[in-house]
Design a protein around this motif. Structure first.
Motif, PDB file in Angstrom:
ATOM      1  N   LEU A   1       0.830  -1.207   0.000  1.00  0.00           N
ATOM      2  CA  LEU A   1       0.000   0.000   0.000  1.00  0.00           C
ATOM      3  C   LEU A   1       0.863   1.256   0.000  1.00  0.00           C
ATOM      4  O   LEU A   1       0.581   2.229  -0.719  1.00  0.00           O
ATOM      5  CB  LEU A   1      -0.921  -0.003   1.223  1.00  0.00           C
ATOM      6  N   TYR A   2       1.904   1.238   0.798  1.00  0.00           N
ATOM      7  CA  TYR A   2       2.801   2.397   0.912  1.00  0.00           C
ATOM      8  C   TYR A   2       3.479   2.699  -0.428  1.00  0.00           C
ATOM      9  O   TYR A   2       3.471   3.844  -0.909  1.00  0.00           O
ATOM     10  CB  TYR A   2       3.835   2.090   1.989  1.00  0.00           C
TER      11      TYR A   2
ATOM     12  N   THR B   1      -1.530   8.351   2.980  1.00  0.00           N
ATOM     13  CA  THR B   1      -0.866   7.297   3.746  1.00  0.00           C
ATOM     14  C   THR B   1      -1.255   7.300   5.221  1.00  0.00           C
ATOM     15  O   THR B   1      -1.370   6.236   5.838  1.00  0.00           O
ATOM     16  CB  THR B   1       0.659   7.404   3.631  1.00  0.00           C
ATOM     17  N   SER B   2      -1.452   8.469   5.787  1.00  0.00           N
ATOM     18  CA  SER B   2      -1.799   8.516   7.213  1.00  0.00           C
ATOM     19  C   SER B   2      -3.144   7.847   7.466  1.00  0.00           C
ATOM     20  O   SER B   2      -3.350   7.236   8.530  1.00  0.00           O
ATOM     21  CB  SER B   2      -1.830   9.965   7.712  1.00  0.00           C
ATOM     22  N   ARG B   3      -4.042   7.922   6.514  1.00  0.00           N
ATOM     23  CA  ARG B   3      -5.356   7.303   6.677  1.00  0.00           C
ATOM     24  C   ARG B   3      -5.325   5.812   6.340  1.00  0.00           C
ATOM     25  O   ARG B   3      -5.985   5.007   7.004  1.00  0.00           O
ATOM     26  CB  ARG B   3      -6.385   8.036   5.802  1.00  0.00           C
TER      27      ARG B   3
ATOM     28  N   ARG C   1       0.432   8.642  12.121  1.00  0.00           N
ATOM     29  CA  ARG C   1       0.216  10.081  12.237  1.00  0.00           C
ATOM     30  C   ARG C   1       1.336  10.723  13.050  1.00  0.00           C
ATOM     31  O   ARG C   1       2.059  10.034  13.770  1.00  0.00           O
ATOM     32  CB  ARG C   1      -1.150  10.362  12.868  1.00  0.00           C
ATOM     33  N   PHE C   2       1.449  12.051  12.931  1.00  0.00           N
ATOM     34  CA  PHE C   2       2.541  12.764  13.584  1.00  0.00           C
ATOM     35  C   PHE C   2       2.020  13.953  14.386  1.00  0.00           C
ATOM     36  O   PHE C   2       1.092  14.648  13.960  1.00  0.00           O
ATOM     37  CB  PHE C   2       3.546  13.269  12.541  1.00  0.00           C
TER      38      PHE C   2
ATOM     39  N   SER D   1       0.720   0.544  12.919  1.00  0.00           N
ATOM     40  CA  SER D   1       0.198   1.898  13.026  1.00  0.00           C
ATOM     41  C   SER D   1       0.757   2.564  14.283  1.00  0.00           C
ATOM     42  O   SER D   1       1.306   1.893  15.165  1.00  0.00           O
ATOM     43  CB  SER D   1      -1.330   1.871  13.089  1.00  0.00           C
ATOM     44  N   GLY D   2       0.592   3.872  14.371  1.00  0.00           N
ATOM     45  CA  GLY D   2       1.038   4.564  15.572  1.00  0.00           C
ATOM     46  C   GLY D   2       1.099   6.059  15.367  1.00  0.00           C
ATOM     47  O   GLY D   2       1.025   6.564  14.240  1.00  0.00           O
TER      48      GLY D   2
END
Length: 361
Positions: free
Chosen positions: A38-39, A78-80, A85-86, A227-228
């Motif tokens: 996916l990335y 990508t975050s979704r 997330r950051f 994730s994280g």
């Protein structure tokens, strides 16, 4: 055609997706490869989108914002999809212009954190050989990339000086990875810095803005992709006015120490065994670091004599000593030559600390 006839092909096509999704929940290695696919797919989609944006935005006079648009588009997707997330501290310092932005380089997943924080009117520095790469080279040219000629050291030095002047003329920022290659590891440290970014900043008289992403080894490494929520810390600008080429070595060590300290501050605590491993006495004399908040733009750093520059290695800071100790197995002769580098730090084989974050690792 009936509704059932329309839905049947969709159902058949969705079966592999559902199967992979179910399997990834129970198998970490399957989850790793699914998320990696996916990335990489998102990178490919955004590359095509990048060419479209580069052409259209160049035509309307916003070429220096192309990287900002592509970065935010990539982060949005990508975050979704991946749940990474950051949280950013000190984001206001990214508005400093002109400036040289330097960040720690862990793996190819750094593209996500660049997507979150890459500012407007910022460019990337890249080796000139990439200029003629199909699609990539054209996209980078249209987005205002600064090219460095590494064919010999003299040309590289001239390219760095030209990059600084171009940055000031554009009132833009320039992003580099000063480690020169990826440095993913479980303990919180960084490789010694190459000096190209610091030569550029000193010659142009522009500040350096350090950017640190926390160590994400716990959520991403070979065989692991989870994730994280991660932390990014942007340090206050470090002035370079009044400094000369003789100060570049001390400046790079000072910035390195500040970034390693910030990396350890925002990264999760290590287990006791890892903490003991990372607590190693320095092999050489300590180089004093200066608080960037109290440093005056006109106050030069300790000067290095010409004899020291040519005949003796620079003194190691605590963080450099730890980095070299922990990476002794990795730094066999070819890799060691890349880390030691030249005075201008422009001769690495692949990444150069400039633009590309490399392949999966």
């Amino acid at each position: 055609m009936s509704l059932a006839g329309l839905l049947k092909p969709v159902a058949y096509l969705s079966l592999p997706v559902v199967a992979l999704h179910t399997l990834s929940k129970s198998s970490p290695i399957t989850r790793y490869y699914v998320r990696l696919a996916l990335y990489l797919s998102t990178i490919s989609v955004c590359s095509v989108w990048g060419v479209v944006c580069a052409v259209t935005m160049s035509l309307v006079g916003h070429r220096l914002d192309v990287n900002y648009v592509i970065a935010r588009s990539f982060y949005f997707l990508t975050s979704r999809m991946l749940g990474v997330r950051f949280v950013v501290e000190g984001e206001e310092h990214l508005e400093t212009r002109p400036a040289v932005l330097v960040g720690n380089h862990q793996s190819m997943m750094d593209i996500i954190y660049l997507g979150r924080i890459f500012p407007r009117r910022a460019s990337i520095m890249a080796k000139k050989e990439l200029q003629w790469t199909p699609l990539l080279g054209q996209f980078m040219t249209l987005s205002g990339a600064v090219w460095v000629d590494r064919s010999n050291n003299a040309k590289a030095v001239r390219s760095l000086a030209a990059a600084g002047e171009l940055m000031k003329a554009r009132n833009s920022s320039l992003w580099l990875f000063p480690e020169g290659t990826r440095s993913m590891r479980e303990h919180h440290d960084m490789l010694p810095f190459k000096k190209g970014a610091f030569h550029t900043a000193v010659q142009a008289g522009v500040p350096i803005v350090p950017v640190i992403c926390e160590n994400y080894y716990r959520i991403y490494r070979k065989g692991v992709f989870e994730s994280g929520t991660l932390k990014i810390k942007v340090l206050p600008p470090i002035p370079t006015q009044g400094l000369t080429n003789a100060d570049v070595g001390a400046l790079s060590v000072r910035v390195h120490d500040l970034m390693v300290a910030a990396l350890r501050e925002i990264s999760p605590p290590l287990s006791p065994s890892k903490s003991i491993e990372s607590t190693i006495l320095p092999a050489g004399p300590e180089v004093p670091s200066v608080d960037p908040l109290s440093a005056s733009a006109a106050s030069p750093l300790p000067e290095e004599s010409e004899a020291m520059q040519h005949d003796e290695p620079e003194p190691q800071s605590r963080s450099e000593s730890r980095a070299s100790t922990h990476t002794s197995e990795d730094l066999s002769s070819p890799a060691r030559s890349r880390i030691d580098g030249s005075e201008n730090g422009t001769e690495t084989e692949e990444d150069d600390g400039m633009v590309l974050v490399g392949r999966p690792k």
